[in-house]
Scaffold this motif. Structure first.
Motif, PDB file in Angstrom:
ATOM      1  N   SER A  70      33.586  41.679  84.431  1.00  0.00           N
ATOM      2  CA  SER A  70      32.366  40.896  84.690  1.00  0.00           C
ATOM      3  C   SER A  70      32.550  39.842  85.787  1.00  0.00           C
ATOM      4  O   SER A  70      31.662  39.030  86.010  1.00  0.00           O
ATOM      5  CB  SER A  70      31.902  40.218  83.392  1.00  0.00           C
ATOM      6  N   MET A  71      33.729  39.875  86.435  1.00  0.00           N
ATOM      7  CA  MET A  71      33.980  38.900  87.515  1.00  0.00           C
ATOM      8  C   MET A  71      34.469  39.641  88.751  1.00  0.00           C
ATOM      9  O   MET A  71      35.036  40.725  88.637  1.00  0.00           O
ATOM     10  CB  MET A  71      35.114  37.929  87.120  1.00  0.00           C
ATOM     11  N   ALA A 113      29.228  38.941  98.091  1.00  0.00           N
ATOM     12  CA  ALA A 113      29.852  40.244  97.818  1.00  0.00           C
ATOM     13  C   ALA A 113      28.850  41.076  97.015  1.00  0.00           C
ATOM     14  O   ALA A 113      27.822  40.570  96.564  1.00  0.00           O
ATOM     15  CB  ALA A 113      31.139  40.068  97.014  1.00  0.00           C
ATOM     16  N   GLY A 114      29.155  42.347  96.856  1.00  0.00           N
ATOM     17  CA  GLY A 114      28.381  43.212  95.974  1.00  0.00           C
ATOM     18  C   GLY A 114      26.918  43.312  96.340  1.00  0.00           C
ATOM     19  O   GLY A 114      26.570  43.459  97.522  1.00  0.00           O
TER      20      GLY A 114
HETATM   21  O1  C5P Z   1      26.509  43.803  91.345  1.00  0.00           O
HETATM   22  P1  C5P Z   1      26.520  42.344  91.712  1.00  0.00           P
HETATM   23  O2  C5P Z   1      27.149  42.088  93.026  1.00  0.00           O
HETATM   24  O3  C5P Z   1      25.156  41.720  91.581  1.00  0.00           O
HETATM   25  O4  C5P Z   1      27.443  41.655  90.619  1.00  0.00           O
HETATM   26  C1  C5P Z   1      27.730  40.269  90.610  1.00  0.00           C
HETATM   27  C2  C5P Z   1      28.787  39.984  89.553  1.00  0.00           C
HETATM   28  O5  C5P Z   1      28.268  40.251  88.264  1.00  0.00           O
HETATM   29  C3  C5P Z   1      30.036  40.859  89.693  1.00  0.00           C
HETATM   30  O6  C5P Z   1      31.159  40.081  89.330  1.00  0.00           O
HETATM   31  C4  C5P Z   1      29.825  41.964  88.688  1.00  0.00           C
HETATM   32  O7  C5P Z   1      31.025  42.505  88.209  1.00  0.00           O
HETATM   33  C5  C5P Z   1      29.023  41.245  87.606  1.00  0.00           C
HETATM   34  N1  C5P Z   1      28.084  42.131  86.909  1.00  0.00           N
HETATM   35  C6  C5P Z   1      28.345  42.537  85.604  1.00  0.00           C
HETATM   36  N2  C5P Z   1      27.469  43.361  84.951  1.00  0.00           N
HETATM   37  C7  C5P Z   1      26.355  43.792  85.559  1.00  0.00           C
HETATM   38  C8  C5P Z   1      26.067  43.395  86.879  1.00  0.00           C
HETATM   39  C9  C5P Z   1      26.968  42.561  87.531  1.00  0.00           C
HETATM   40  O8  C5P Z   1      29.339  42.116  85.020  1.00  0.00           O
HETATM   41  N3  C5P Z   1      25.524  44.589  84.885  1.00  0.00           N
END
Ligand code: C5P
Length: 243
Positions: free
Chosen positions: A202-203, A103-104
């Motif tokens: 963050s998840m 994802a992401g």
């Molecule tokens: O953006 P990406 O797909 O790399 O993010 C992976 C995970 O890390 C996601 O759960 C996102 O919410 C979290 N993340 C975060 N802070 C960031 C980058 C990503 O909490 N600066």
């Protein structure tokens, strides 16, 4: 004044969603979870009532759960519903991400469809630096830039994977799929501690049945009411929770 902690007028550090203050105890800091919500490196920014409390409550819950599993975290106690007293750490400028499902950014950077279950949990690490856009970093760079020694890096990855095992099992029992998450670590007294937060910011959390998002993607991609989504997570993980 919040609970038993006197909060100084000026923060030591102001992040995008949390403010960090010194406390009377030099080994402790005061972290206030604010109602700010940001995405895309601060390009999108809004305020949502109760957001700070919801994330602080989730973070407290998970830090305690991980401590019970023998993982060292910075959590000491709450002094208010949105305020956590933590151990002062020397923060390591890395974002350690564990991915169970594509994802992401992974689906943007690599030829893999969103929702693909990965053969095993993948750890990817970004160098935490907003000005540089948090570039992905690798094991060699982490060591030659003297961010961590090889042993410390091994330890950090091991902790990240253990956190994944504990959280994946727990969320599964709550009907939630833990897609991916980000951790940050710091050092104190020669030990590595889990710092920052573990929250819906963050998840990535998807409903096991419907695939509905219960995390910051709701805000990032205008998928609905983000506070309702965050509340849904708390109701599932802490049945007696009400706010
Ligand atoms: O953006 P990406 O797909 O790399 O993010 C992976 C995970 O890390 C996601 O759960 C996102 O919410 C979290 N993340 C975060 N802070 C960031 C980058 C990503 O909490 N600066």
């Amino acid at each position: 004044m919040r609970g038993s902690s006197v909060i100084p007028a000026k923060p030591l550090y102001e992040g995008k969603a949390k403010s960090v203050y010194t406390s009377e105890n030099p080994d402790e800091l005061i972290v206030v979870f604010r109602n700010d919500m940001t995405a895309f490196n601060g390009v999108k920014h809004d305020l949502f009532t109760d957001k700070g409390r919801l994330n602080a409550t989730a973070s407290e819950f998970f830090m305690k759960m991980l401590e019970a599993e023998g993982i060292k975290t910075h959590y000491i106690r709450m002094s208010a519903p949105d305020t956590m007293i933590v151990r002062r750490l020397e923060m390591i400028p890395l974002e350690v991400i564990v991915r169970n499902v594509a994802a992401g950014s992974m689906t943007k950077k690599y030829p893999v469809a969103e929702g693909t279950v990965l053969d095993w949990p993948v750890v990817t690490i970004d160098y935490k630096d907003d000005e540089r856009g948090d570039p992905m970093i690798n094991d060699d760079l982490i060591q030659v830039l003297h961010i961590l020694t090889g042993d410390e890096l091994t330890q950090v990855k091991k902790i990240a994977l253990l956190v994944n095992t504990v959280l994946t099992r727990f969320f599964d029992e709550c009907g939630i799929r833990l897609v991916d998450f980000k951790l940050e670590f710091g050092k104190a007294g020669g030990n590595i501690f889990l710092g920052d937060e573990i929250s819906m910011d963050s998840m990535r959390l998807w409903d096991k049945e419907t695939g509905e998002s219960f995390d910051k993607d709701v805000y990032r991609f205008n998928k609905g009411d983000v506070i309702t989504a965050y509340r849904n997570v708390l109701k599932r993980i802490i049945p007696e929770f009400s706010l």
